[in-house]
Design a protein around this motif. Structure first.
Motif, PDB file in Angstrom:
ATOM      1  N   LEU A 106       3.936  56.096  20.952  1.00  0.00           N
ATOM      2  CA  LEU A 106       3.651  55.325  22.117  1.00  0.00           C
ATOM      3  C   LEU A 106       4.254  53.929  21.894  1.00  0.00           C
ATOM      4  CD1 LEU A 106       0.092  56.626  22.936  1.00  0.00           C
ATOM      5  CD2 LEU A 106       2.328  57.193  24.406  1.00  0.00           C
ATOM      6  N   PHE A 140      10.203  60.940  23.619  1.00  0.00           N
ATOM      7  CA  PHE A 140      10.402  59.966  24.749  1.00  0.00           C
ATOM      8  C   PHE A 140      11.589  60.189  25.119  1.00  0.00           C
ATOM      9  CE2 PHE A 140      10.853  56.005  27.085  1.00  0.00           C
ATOM     10  CZ  PHE A 140       9.856  56.107  28.043  1.00  0.00           C
ATOM     11  N   GLU A 142      13.142  59.511  28.526  1.00  0.00           N
ATOM     12  CA  GLU A 142      12.875  58.617  29.608  1.00  0.00           C
ATOM     13  C   GLU A 142      13.558  57.503  29.425  1.00  0.00           C
ATOM     14  OE1 GLU A 142      11.212  60.572  31.583  1.00  0.00           O
ATOM     15  OE2 GLU A 142      10.444  61.403  30.129  1.00  0.00           O
TER      16      GLU A 142
ATOM     17  N   GLY B 375       1.301  55.641  27.689  1.00  0.00           N
ATOM     18  CA  GLY B 375       0.922  56.932  27.746  1.00  0.00           C
ATOM     19  C   GLY B 375       0.987  56.959  29.157  1.00  0.00           C
ATOM     20  N   TRP B 378       4.600  57.183  30.668  1.00  0.00           N
ATOM     21  CA  TRP B 378       5.118  58.198  30.165  1.00  0.00           C
ATOM     22  C   TRP B 378       4.548  59.527  30.902  1.00  0.00           C
ATOM     23  CZ3 TRP B 378       5.403  59.357  24.323  1.00  0.00           C
ATOM     24  CH2 TRP B 378       6.404  60.485  24.094  1.00  0.00           C
ATOM     25  N   ILE B 382       7.159  61.924  33.575  1.00  0.00           N
ATOM     26  CA  ILE B 382       7.456  63.197  33.499  1.00  0.00           C
ATOM     27  C   ILE B 382       6.852  64.086  34.433  1.00  0.00           C
ATOM     28  CG2 ILE B 382       6.718  65.372  31.648  1.00  0.00           C
ATOM     29  CD1 ILE B 382       6.187  63.576  29.565  1.00  0.00           C
ATOM     30  N   GLN B 398       4.693  68.892  27.046  1.00  0.00           N
ATOM     31  CA  GLN B 398       4.791  67.591  26.766  1.00  0.00           C
ATOM     32  C   GLN B 398       3.888  66.764  27.454  1.00  0.00           C
ATOM     33  OE1 GLN B 398       6.597  66.346  24.270  1.00  0.00           O
ATOM     34  NE2 GLN B 398       5.768  64.242  24.821  1.00  0.00           N
ATOM     35  N   GLU B 401       0.718  67.072  25.543  1.00  0.00           N
ATOM     36  CA  GLU B 401       0.664  66.395  24.235  1.00  0.00           C
ATOM     37  C   GLU B 401       0.665  64.814  24.370  1.00  0.00           C
ATOM     38  OE1 GLU B 401       3.978  67.889  22.000  1.00  0.00           O
ATOM     39  OE2 GLU B 401       3.049  69.825  21.840  1.00  0.00           O
ATOM     40  N   VAL B 402       1.515  64.188  25.296  1.00  0.00           N
ATOM     41  CA  VAL B 402       1.134  63.028  25.764  1.00  0.00           C
ATOM     42  C   VAL B 402      -0.390  62.387  25.895  1.00  0.00           C
ATOM     43  CG1 VAL B 402       1.801  60.706  27.105  1.00  0.00           C
ATOM     44  CG2 VAL B 402       3.397  62.664  26.445  1.00  0.00           C
ATOM     45  N   ALA B 404      -2.802  63.995  24.971  1.00  0.00           N
ATOM     46  CA  ALA B 404      -3.659  64.104  23.683  1.00  0.00           C
ATOM     47  C   ALA B 404      -3.534  63.085  22.879  1.00  0.00           C
ATOM     48  CB  ALA B 404      -3.387  65.394  22.713  1.00  0.00           C
ATOM     49  N   MET B 405      -2.561  62.152  23.150  1.00  0.00           N
ATOM     50  CA  MET B 405      -2.431  60.689  22.412  1.00  0.00           C
ATOM     51  C   MET B 405      -3.697  59.762  23.087  1.00  0.00           C
ATOM     52  SD  MET B 405       1.617  60.168  21.833  1.00  0.00           S
ATOM     53  CE  MET B 405       2.819  61.413  21.942  1.00  0.00           C
TER      54      MET B 405
END
Lengths: 790, 474
Positions: A106, A140, A142, B375, B378, B382, B398, B401-402, B404-405
């Motif tokens: 991140l 990532f 984007e 996050g 992000w 998406i 994805q 998974e993001v 999960a962070m």
């Protein structure tokens, strides 16, 4: 078989908390954070926002670890979680690994991958930890955040917001440590960025520290930008001698040129911080104006010559002067060099019988303050009361200011400030005692006699920080005030804050008046009276440094032979008869002594410029030329002699002890101080009493010859209280005539709430107007009359 | 002495659509039927400030004991009993403060707004009772920046109350004195989090503080012991003091006594704020009951609903019969949160609905901690790609998974018979400081778990090109 003492064994230190990190037992301290405890083991927890010298904020979330709880393993931030007895911490489990990799991915999501052109690349915590704790690649896809590439947020510091990972280190430093909250977060969420306030630059004296602690390449400093790559750097640990705080540094060079200093974190002194002047004045070592060969006056010109000719000429001049009278030779300076430099010159002076020597220029204090009960910086910052009888620490001894400020901020100490105008520590002072120069002893006596003060002084250790707050008054006033403190608190300890880099070492090594001869002012007076034939300047520039410029000019016209040992041409040696090029900081090895008497090493990193040599070597060769060999053939020889001869330096017998934290000088049995109050002429109410003090960026040689700092020096101005301004009837920001005893100067006047009424504050040695004609040292105090220009 | 705060009420205000009267016990909404419910005259005519008089006539600890034994649950989201919270402050540390959290900004929630707009005196009386009972010396009333009418109404009510001697020095001739200070927010969702609200109140950036060390009860506003209470929680107190503990606990269940306000929005016939009975009223009652929402709009089928504000995991018709009872909603995989129910009928575009919510949380992230700041955005980007039809099936994975962070481990969701899903109980684990980060993921996770087919229909299949090494034998 060893017999264990059962009683001893069962004693449990109440401050130890036993935890396990990755199944290994760790003895942590009560209240310690998990990450700090882990730092003493081999288990490294990755981090960005955590910094041991600042409060934790738990922002970056990189230091996530797993802690066993009754509800099973929990993921916690180790920089915010204190240890508790029996805690089980795991830093390498799959879930920790996943969490840490997640945070790193991140953090990298919006971070530009411009490492190949980034100054931080190669020494970047983000880069390093992306390798050690990162997921390897990013998902990532984007578009990343975009901002204008580096914007200058001050004269020195550039900010690249695209690289910033918003760890709050720089903003926290500015707010918490430096007290200059000039940078802050703006906007929110994904648009959060660090910025200055509109039209207010990040003009902190400590801005360079933010560059050093930035965990990415978001903050860069002008002097180092694009100068070198970290893997090309060579470095050595040393001690800064810009002022007498003695901050531990690492000196870095590339291609035999100094490129950067970084602060080194040692507990007793600087905690890793440096001031910007100390950090960036390495540029003066690289200056094109450095002297490379000896110069000897031929006709009216200084002409380059060889060392043998220059040394012979010097020896001849000294011999000539000594032939008449040993008192016709004097030595000024030596506080800018190493202990060894000072000692070599002191030995030479001893051999030649030269008693007139001084490493202070009438702007310091009598060396007797070193014989009082001494306090270290740590003792000062742990005292319950700190009395300031000193110049503005923020201006003159910046990192000591950080330490004292920290003690006050964390409510460890209460500060009683005795000052004629507000200083950097005034906002942190518990009580401020104002006075008019000349009356400080009375002010201290009265202030410390109140019941409230008595109660405070009785609370615990009292430390008085004593220096020379005002160049326009006699030093005896400060000593009298100090004596009053000793009366009010007899067990007080003293932290003397004489500002020149190694002044304490130079005095201890012998560069101080001998056999009751006079100090620098007496030497200059003797010279003005034609009694000094030969004056030797050891890295000294009296023309710029002695407050009374008239005296210096009168003295210099009378001196027959002026010998200067310096790194550059300055106002004092422009007309010298011999100028010998000296090796600068970073070009020689040795030791230095800071204001608390801590002996630590200074290290050579680069080759001396041209044919310049360390001062001690020049003394040795001169001694041979003069036929009074001081018997030194190497620096090791000299150190051995110094440690063996001068008792104060005995603790540094093991050269290694001067590395790292260094070692404190041996202290003599303390004496006490007493004095009678002297009579001071009262101020004519029409006049203002002058306070002259130094600021961080003045026209000092090393500042002027450092391009990054030179632009920060401000023009001279006189500061008075707004009410006095109104009384005088002049407008803020206009030019006025300031007169004292027949001389007067024209200077801009500025209104300043921090200057007490009846006082005028005049910063020393700024550009524009020369204020020194006002400073006649023979007066105890100086009153000035300010008049509008019609 | 009366002090004037705030500004005057604009005359042109029209009531927000809302309350529907019915034959149910009313604790906090009893005056909503009157057009002048916000005036001091109306308030005094309907038992106003009687609770305060009742409280002041008794020792403070008795009043505190009443609130404790009545189990007045916090209505802000966490549902922590107010009486217990008041007892957490260290004794003999002065000054200590009451901070009223009127920064209601959870998507779908607008109950506190109505309480402040339509019955500001009830809130002020509640504040006074709380200060008296918990021994708090000053009260700060923090009202969300966007709620202009609430700000005006509370300001006017405050001035009226000061002039009438209900607030200030020696209230109603007693020895009890307290001041109420109004503070208007500057428009940040995260300030609804109590420590961020305290930061904002102190004049700093509205960013949450870390607990520990900043548990407000011990170390809150200006480093002093501070109680942070929700508007609705305090609005319950006048009625409680007027009618007694027994009357209060007679309503609702043992663990969730009294009533609570629920703000319903979305595809129902009559969206609005309803005062329901705590612990017994079910979601089916609320959505289909004639005295409440009266069923789905156009009698469409219910597709999904959010039971407790935008950050709560979603429910489907399978969970309709759950009551408003935290101990049942939690294990079922969601939370009651701030009392907002958002209803989606069969016409709802689920990915778009999730995007709306995720956009909100990404936009409202304060930027303090990494997982939420990076996050959240992000996730939004998406998801937007998927909604726009430019996503691939890899994007769906994805998203999880993001998420999960931000929230490692199993994320709570409801059971679903059709999909053969078993409930994962609340709460979740998180890598962030506060709940904004997980809130950005909650709608994504619920939508993807319960309605994955809708996403799959939106995305392109990723084409895998078979690769054969050059020269490799077949």
């Amino acid at each position: 078989m060893t017999i264990m003492d059962p009683i001893k064994e069962s004693v449990v230190d109440p401050n130890v908390v036993n935890i396990t990190i990755n199944d290994k037992p760790v003895a942590a301290r009560k209240g310690e954070l998990i990450i700090a405890a882990a730092d003493r083991t081999d288990d490294f927890i990755p981090r960005f926002c955590y910094h041991p010298r600042m409060s934790s904020v738990g922002m970056c979330r990189q230091c996530l670890v797993e802690v066993e709880t009754p509800r099973g393993p929990m993921i916690v931030v180790s920089c915010m979680t204190p240890v508790v007895e029996g805690q089980i911490v795991r830093t390498t489990t799959d879930s920790v690994k996943k969490a840490q990799e997640g945070v790193l991915e991140l953090l990298l999501a919006n971070h530009p991958l411009d490492c190949p052109v980034c100054d931080k690349g190669g020494e970047c915590p983000l880069q390093d930890q992306a390798f050690s704790h990162g997921p390897g690649e990013s998902r990532f896809v984007e578009e990343k955040r975009h901002y204008e590439k580096p914007i200058a947020i001050s004269d020195i510091v550039y900010l690249d917001r695209e690289r910033c990972i918003l760890c709050d280190r720089c903003t926290r430093f500015a707010d918490e440590v430096a007290g200059d909250a000039l940078i802050t977060f703006t906007n929110r969420g994904n648009d959060t960025q660090v910025l200055t306030f509109p039209d207010e630059p990040f003009s902190s004296y400590f801005s360079g520290n933010t560059v050093q602690i930035c965990p990415v390449g978001a903050l860069t400093a002008r002097p180092y930008r694009f100068k070198a790559r970290p893997w090309d750097l060579e470095q050595t640990e040393s001690t800064c001698t810009s002022c007498s705080v003695g901050c531990r540094t690492v000196v870095q060079s590339s291609r035999d040129e100094l490129v950067r200093y970084q602060g080194v974190d040692i507990d007793p002194v600087n905690w890793g911080w440096l001031c910007d002047r100390g950090r960036y004045n390495f540029e003066s070592v690289n200056s094109p104006d450095r002297l490379t060969t000896p110069l000897v006056k031929t006709g009216t010109e200084l002409v380059a010559t060889s060392w043998s000719v220059a040394l012979e000429t010097t020896a001849r001049m000294i011999r000539l002067a000594l032939a008449g009278n040993a008192n016709s030779v004097a030595i000024l300076g030596g506080a800018r060099g190493t202990n060894e430099d000072a000692f070599a010159w002191a030995m030479l002076a001893d051999k030649l019988g030269i008693d007139q020597r001084d490493s202070q220029f009438g702007d310091g204090l009598s060396p007797e303050v070193f014989n009082l009960a001494q306090a270290t910086i740590d003792e000062t910052c742990a005292a319950s009361t700190i009395i300031l009888l000193a110049p503005d620490l923020k201006e003159e001894l910046p990192v000591l200011y950080l330490r004292v400020r920290d003690a006050a901020q964390k409510r460890k100490s209460r500060i009683i400030e005795v000052s004629a105008h507000d200083s950097g520590l005034t906002p942190h002072a518990w009580r401020t005692v104002g006075f008019e120069p000349g009356h400080q002893a009375r002010a201290v006596r009265e202030a410390l006699s109140t019941p409230e003060m008595k109660e405070q002084l009785a609370r615990g250790q009292v430390v008085v920080v004593v220096g020379r707050p005002n160049l326009a008054e006699n030093e005896m006033f400060t000593l009298q005030a100090l004596a009053e403190v000793f009366i009010a608190a007899p067990s007080v300890k003293v932290l003397p804050v004489l500002r020149r880099g190694n002044v304490r070492g130079a005095i201890a090594a012998g560069l101080t008046p001998q056999n009751n001869s006079g100090d620098a002012t007496d030497i200059l007076n003797a010279a003005a009276a034609g009694k000094i034939d030969c004056l030797i300047l050891l890295g000294a520039d009296p023309m710029a440094d002695v407050p009374d410029s008239g005296l210096v000019q009168r003295a210099f016209t009378q001196i027959k032979n002026l010998i200067s040992i310096d790194t550059m041409i300055n106002d004092s040696n422009r007309n010298a008869d011999v100028v010998l090029p000296a090796a600068a900081y970073g070009e020689k090895n040795g030791t230095t002594t800071n204001l608390e008497g801590r002996i630590s090493n200074v290290a050579q990193k680069i080759t001396p410029r041209g044919t310049s040599r360390p001062d001690w070597m020049i003394a040795t060769e001169l001694s041979i030329s003069l036929g009074v060999d001081i018997g030194v053939s190497s620096l090791e020889d000299l150190s051995e002699k110094l440690v063996g001869t001068v008792a104060a330096f005995a603790p540094s017998v093991d050269a290694k002890s001067t590395h790292g934290d260094g070692v404190l000088m041996a202290r003599e049995t303390p004496v006490t101080i007493s004095s009678n109050l002297s009579k001071v002429i009262d101020r004519n109410t029409y006049n203002l009493r002058l306070v002259v003090s130094r600021t961080m960026y003045d026209s000092a040689g090393s500042t002027v010859s450092s391009p990054s700092l030179a632009g920060i020096i401000t023009d001279a101005a006189i500061f008075v209280n707004p009410l006095d301004l109104a009384r005088i009837g002049v407008v803020d920001g206009t030019n006025v005539r300031v007169g004292a005893e027949g001389t007067n100067i024209v200077i801009m006047i500025k209104s300043h709430n921090g200057v007490h009424r009846g006082v005028a504050w005049l910063p020393f040695n700024h550009t524009g107007v020369d204020i020194r004609p006002l400073l006649n040292i023979s007066n105890d105090v100086i009153d000035v009359r300010i008049e509008p220009i019609k | 002495m009366a002090r004037r705060q705030g500004c005057t009420v604009s005359k042109t205000y029209v009531h927000a659509p809302g309350f529907v009267a019915g034959d149910r016990p009313k604790i906090v909404t009893s005056r909503f039927e009157f057009a002048d419910s916000y005036t001091l005259e109306r308030y005094l005519a309907t038992d106003g400030y009687k609770g305060l008089r009742a409280a002041l006539s008794r020792p403070a600890n008795e009043v505190h004991e009443d609130v404790k034994s009545a189990t007045v649950l916090g209505r802000g989201g966490a549902g922590f009993p107010a009486g217990v919270k008041w007892g957490l402050t260290p004794q003999q540390v002065w000054p200590r403060y009451l901070v009223v959290n009127g920064d209601e900004s959870e998507p779908g929630t607008y109950k506190d707004r109505l309480l402040m707009e339509r019955d500001p005196h009830q809130l002020l009386e509640g504040c006074l009772i709380a200060c008296y009972a918990a021994g708090l010396s000053q009260c700060f009333l923090y009202i969300r920046g966007e709620m202009a009418v609430a700000q005006e109404r509370v300001a006017v009510a405050l001035n009226e109350a000061y002039e009438a001697g209900y607030i200030g020095k020696n209230i109603l001739g007693s020895k009890f004195s307290v001041d109420i200070i109004l503070h208007w927010g500057a428009g940040a969702y995260v300030v609804g989090e109590e420590t961020a609200l305290i930061e904002s109140l102190e004049g700093n950036r509205g960013m949450p503080r870390l607990k520990p060390p900043f548990f407000p009860a011990a170390n809150g506003l200006y480093g002093q012991p501070t109680i942070v209470n929700n508007v609705e929680t305090l609005a319950n107190l006048p009625w409680l003091l007027n009618n007694g503990v027994a009357a209060y606990t007679a309503i609702g269940t043992k663990t969730s006594p009294g009533t609570r306000m629920v703000a319903v929005s979305g595809h129902v016939k009559r969206p609005g704020v309803y005062e329901i009975i705590n612990g017994t009223t079910t979601f089916r009652d609320l959505i289909y009951g004639q005295e409440f929402c009266g069923g789905m709009r156009n009698d469409n089928a219910l597709k999904a609903f959010v039971p407790g504000g935008g950050s709560a995991p979603w429910f489907t018709p399978d969970q309709l019969d759950l009551p408003f009872e935290a101990s049942q909603v939690g294990p079922a995989g969601s939370m009651l949160g701030s009392g907002a129910v958002m209803v989606m009928d069969e016409t709802t575009d689920i990915p778009a609905a999730a995007l709306t919510l995720t956009h909100f949380y990404a936009h409202e992230s304060c930027g303090k901690c990494t997982p939420c700041r990076e996050g959240g955005t992000w996730l939004e980007r998406i998801l937007r790609r998927v909604v726009d039809g430019d996503g691939t099936d890899a994007d769906l994975q994805q998203l999880l998974e993001v998420g999960a962070m931000i929230c490692p481990g199993a994320f709570p969701h409801a059971a679903n018979e059709e999909l053969g899903l078993k409930a994962v109980p609340f709460p979740y684990k998180m890598t962030t400081i506060c709940f904004v980060g997980p809130s950005a993921f909650a709608p994504v996770h619920s939508a993807l778990t319960l309605f994955r087919s809708e996403f799959e229909a939106r995305v392109k299949k990723r084409v895998t090109i078979p690769v054969t090494a050059v020269g490799a034998s077949a």
